[in-house]
Design an enzyme around this catalytic site. Sequence first.
Site, PDB file in Angstrom:
ATOM      1  N   LYS A  40       0.874  -1.066   0.022  1.00 40.58           N
ATOM      2  CA  LYS A  40      -0.255  -0.032   0.111  1.00 40.58           C
ATOM      3  C   LYS A  40       0.864   1.134   0.034  1.00 40.58           C
ATOM      4  CE  LYS A  40      -1.864   1.398   4.160  1.00 40.58           C
ATOM      5  NZ  LYS A  40      -1.510   3.150   4.341  1.00 40.58           N
ATOM      6  N   ASN A  41       1.620   1.294   0.934  1.00 41.60           N
ATOM      7  CA  ASN A  41       2.595   2.469   0.976  1.00 41.60           C
ATOM      8  C   ASN A  41       3.577   2.652  -0.136  1.00 41.60           C
ATOM      9  OD1 ASN A  41       1.223   2.956   3.371  1.00 41.60           O
ATOM     10  ND2 ASN A  41       2.710   2.554   4.834  1.00 41.60           N
ATOM     11  N   CYS A  59      -4.921  12.694  13.693  1.00 44.71           N
ATOM     12  CA  CYS A  59      -4.619  11.372  13.414  1.00 44.71           C
ATOM     13  C   CYS A  59      -4.599  10.368  14.649  1.00 44.71           C
ATOM     14  CB  CYS A  59      -3.053  10.904  12.848  1.00 44.71           C
ATOM     15  SG  CYS A  59      -2.643   9.428  12.722  1.00 44.71           S
ATOM     16  N   ARG A  69       0.572  14.820  13.569  1.00 48.63           N
ATOM     17  CA  ARG A  69       1.312  14.337  12.299  1.00 48.63           C
ATOM     18  C   ARG A  69       1.228  15.715  11.486  1.00 48.63           C
ATOM     19  NH1 ARG A  69      -0.565   9.047   9.896  1.00 48.63           N
ATOM     20  NH2 ARG A  69       1.436   8.952   8.769  1.00 48.63           N
ATOM     21  N   PRO A  70       2.231  16.408  11.632  1.00 54.20           N
ATOM     22  CA  PRO A  70       2.333  17.643  10.842  1.00 54.20           C
ATOM     23  C   PRO A  70       2.842  17.434   9.383  1.00 54.20           C
ATOM     24  CG  PRO A  70       4.145  17.573  12.385  1.00 54.20           C
ATOM     25  CD  PRO A  70       3.521  16.420  12.690  1.00 54.20           C
ATOM     26  N   ASP A 101       5.698   0.945  12.022  1.00 48.27           N
ATOM     27  CA  ASP A 101       4.492   0.376  11.396  1.00 48.27           C
ATOM     28  C   ASP A 101       4.207  -1.316  12.055  1.00 48.27           C
ATOM     29  OD1 ASP A 101       3.443   2.564  10.590  1.00 48.27           O
ATOM     30  OD2 ASP A 101       3.926   2.068   8.440  1.00 48.27           O
ATOM     31  N   ARG A 114      -8.083  -0.980   5.648  1.00 44.88           N
ATOM     32  CA  ARG A 114      -7.197  -0.110   4.715  1.00 44.88           C
ATOM     33  C   ARG A 114      -5.904  -0.526   4.467  1.00 44.88           C
ATOM     34  NH1 ARG A 114      -6.354   5.156   8.380  1.00 44.88           N
ATOM     35  NH2 ARG A 114      -4.975   5.426   6.330  1.00 44.88           N
TER      36      ARG A 114
HETATM   37  C1  UD1 Z   1       4.514   7.040   6.366  1.00 48.47           C
HETATM   38  C2  UD1 Z   1       3.699   5.907   6.193  1.00 48.47           C
HETATM   39  C3  UD1 Z   1       3.469   5.545   7.892  1.00 48.47           C
HETATM   40  C4  UD1 Z   1       4.717   5.108   8.514  1.00 48.47           C
HETATM   41  C5  UD1 Z   1       5.402   6.379   8.397  1.00 48.47           C
HETATM   42  C6  UD1 Z   1       6.807   6.417   9.168  1.00 48.47           C
HETATM   43  C7  UD1 Z   1       2.644   6.219   4.155  1.00 48.47           C
HETATM   44  C8  UD1 Z   1       1.332   6.496   3.544  1.00 48.47           C
HETATM   45  N1  UD1 Z   1       2.439   6.240   5.490  1.00 48.47           N
HETATM   46  O1  UD1 Z   1       3.800   8.306   7.064  1.00 48.47           O
HETATM   47  O2  UD1 Z   1       2.774   4.357   7.633  1.00 48.47           O
HETATM   48  O3  UD1 Z   1       4.318   4.918   9.876  1.00 48.47           O
HETATM   49  O4  UD1 Z   1       5.852   6.678   7.123  1.00 48.47           O
HETATM   50  O5  UD1 Z   1       7.498   5.269   8.443  1.00 48.47           O
HETATM   51  O6  UD1 Z   1       3.443   5.791   3.778  1.00 48.47           O
HETATM   52  N2  UD1 Z   1       7.153  14.952  10.377  1.00 48.47           N
HETATM   53  C9  UD1 Z   1       7.199  16.206  10.590  1.00 48.47           C
HETATM   54  N3  UD1 Z   1       6.694  17.161   9.801  1.00 48.47           N
HETATM   55  C10 UD1 Z   1       6.442  16.847   8.652  1.00 48.47           C
HETATM   56  C11 UD1 Z   1       6.412  15.565   8.317  1.00 48.47           C
HETATM   57  C12 UD1 Z   1       6.615  14.355   9.253  1.00 48.47           C
HETATM   58  O7  UD1 Z   1       7.431  16.387  11.869  1.00 48.47           O
HETATM   59  O8  UD1 Z   1       6.247  17.733   7.778  1.00 48.47           O
HETATM   60  C13 UD1 Z   1       7.608  13.811  11.256  1.00 48.47           C
HETATM   61  C14 UD1 Z   1       6.374  12.987  11.963  1.00 48.47           C
HETATM   62  O9  UD1 Z   1       5.710  13.594  12.961  1.00 48.47           O
HETATM   63  C15 UD1 Z   1       7.101  11.750  12.281  1.00 48.47           C
HETATM   64  C16 UD1 Z   1       8.297  11.776  11.389  1.00 48.47           C
HETATM   65  O10 UD1 Z   1       8.444  12.924  10.832  1.00 48.47           O
HETATM   66  O11 UD1 Z   1       7.767  11.826  13.702  1.00 48.47           O
HETATM   67  C17 UD1 Z   1       8.081  10.641  10.224  1.00 48.47           C
HETATM   68  O12 UD1 Z   1       6.902  10.951   9.560  1.00 48.47           O
HETATM   69  P1  UD1 Z   1       6.828  10.453   7.984  1.00 48.47           P
HETATM   70  O13 UD1 Z   1       8.033   9.751   7.521  1.00 48.47           O
HETATM   71  O14 UD1 Z   1       6.561  11.798   7.320  1.00 48.47           O
HETATM   72  O15 UD1 Z   1       5.699   9.533   8.063  1.00 48.47           O
HETATM   73  P2  UD1 Z   1       4.439   9.634   6.958  1.00 48.47           P
HETATM   74  O16 UD1 Z   1       4.900   9.965   5.604  1.00 48.47           O
HETATM   75  O17 UD1 Z   1       3.160  10.476   7.205  1.00 48.47           O
END
Ligand code: UD1
Length: 422
Positions: A22-23, A118, A123-124, A308, A400
């Site tokens: 999926k991801n 979330c 989740r910024p 995950d 999902r």
């Molecule tokens: C993706 C995956 C999710 C997985 C995560 C971490 C998908 C659809 N989802 O989520 O299943 O758990 O990677 O492997 O692929 N952060 C910030 N600012 C931002 C973006 C992120 O501070 O703008 C922080 C988040 O709060 C978190 C860290 O960065 O602590 C990693 O998050 P991120 O890798 O962005 O996760 P997702 O891409 O949302």
Amino acid sequence: MDKFVIEGGTPLKGTLNISGSKNAALPVIAGALLADSTVTIHNIPRLQDIYTFNNVLRVVGAKVDFNESANSIEIDPTHVSYLEAPYDLVRKMRASFYMLGALVGKHGYAKVSLPGGCAWGPRPVDLHLKGMEAMGIDISLDKGYVIAKAGKSVKGGSYTLNPSSVGATVNLLLAAVLRAEDFTINNAAKEPDVVQLCNFLVEMGADITGLGTDTLRIRKVGSLKGVRIHNDPDRIELGTYMIAGAMHPDSELKLTGCNPNQLGNFPELLRQTGTQVDINGTEIHIKAPQVIKPVSIETAIYPGFPTDLQAQWATMLTQAEGESKVTDTVYFDRFSYVPELTRLGANMHVDQNTVNISGKTPLVGASVMSTDLRASVSLVLAAMVAENSSEVLRVYHLDRGYESLENKLNPLGAKITRVEDK
Ligand code: UD1
């Protein structure tokens, strides 16, 4: 809302095939919007998040044809004209935020709803937005929407992700490949999902260097052509079923259609629990130990232990002999499954971003509630080794991300009945 009724205590024996990821699929589906002709993606799982994202693409005008019996999807992006992703679609699935990079990258304009909260805390998306601004894209906020505007070409420069983020890396790649003269992402995510997207974009004609490293350099190209690709297998589904195969002393599973190279240090950690893990090409053979040893873990970015899989691992550790800890350094608040496991008899408590587990405690069936995707599958893992019958409520979370879970596990010995909400 459907629920599962699960009769526990049965081992899992037999062969199970791993579905497409999926991801890894979602960034590629968004990336298809950058092409000048049709993109075909094979090995797409039939999952609620895929259906939702297909609808997001249809809203903007893409033609999306999901051949479910063949697990393949054709995306014709040539008629995209409405450059918005509304709140009621983005709130259903955060990855819809990839529309920001895809639309502004291809069309120079995007209006995309900010994702809401979330189940596992804030989740910024600040890094997505700051990175685009650093690239030269104009970003403004209006009534819960992000508006991105870019001229035919933006200068680029560089941006350092802190922390490293899968989503931000994907969005910046999508925005940059057709727009940025020269843009470097430092501390880019190296997760296989990002590597697959890079390979796909390069195949389409993009100029990206540093694939698989944490420094990605992008120089814009004039156009990208439609291609055909095979989506990676789902490493999180794989890890989940490897754990499932370790939890009952009589379980023995053969997992096929895997990419063991995308598991990082996970197989080694599972071996430390006493589980036999034999890797042979695209197959993994799992034999459960008689006694599970407690192996503490900390999540980390790839190739570290994936966040995950932490809920599933902690669930297994409730059945290990001794004390252990599971610490999540990626998401600090991803423990909503703990009170539910406690209701089944687990002895565990959360202290900041660590759950402390004392095992082994027998689990006894009860009604438990899913709160997010990985939490819900963890409750299923627990219910499968619990005495008596359990009810896992709200399995729409699970739908999902796990393709036909009960149809995959029941032939192996699980007793899972879906009770549909009529
Ligand atoms: C993706 C995956 C999710 C997985 C995560 C971490 C998908 C659809 N989802 O989520 O299943 O758990 O990677 O492997 O692929 N952060 C910030 N600012 C931002 C973006 C992120 O501070 O703008 C922080 C988040 O709060 C978190 C860290 O960065 O602590 C990693 O998050 P991120 O890798 O962005 O996760 P997702 O891409 O949302």
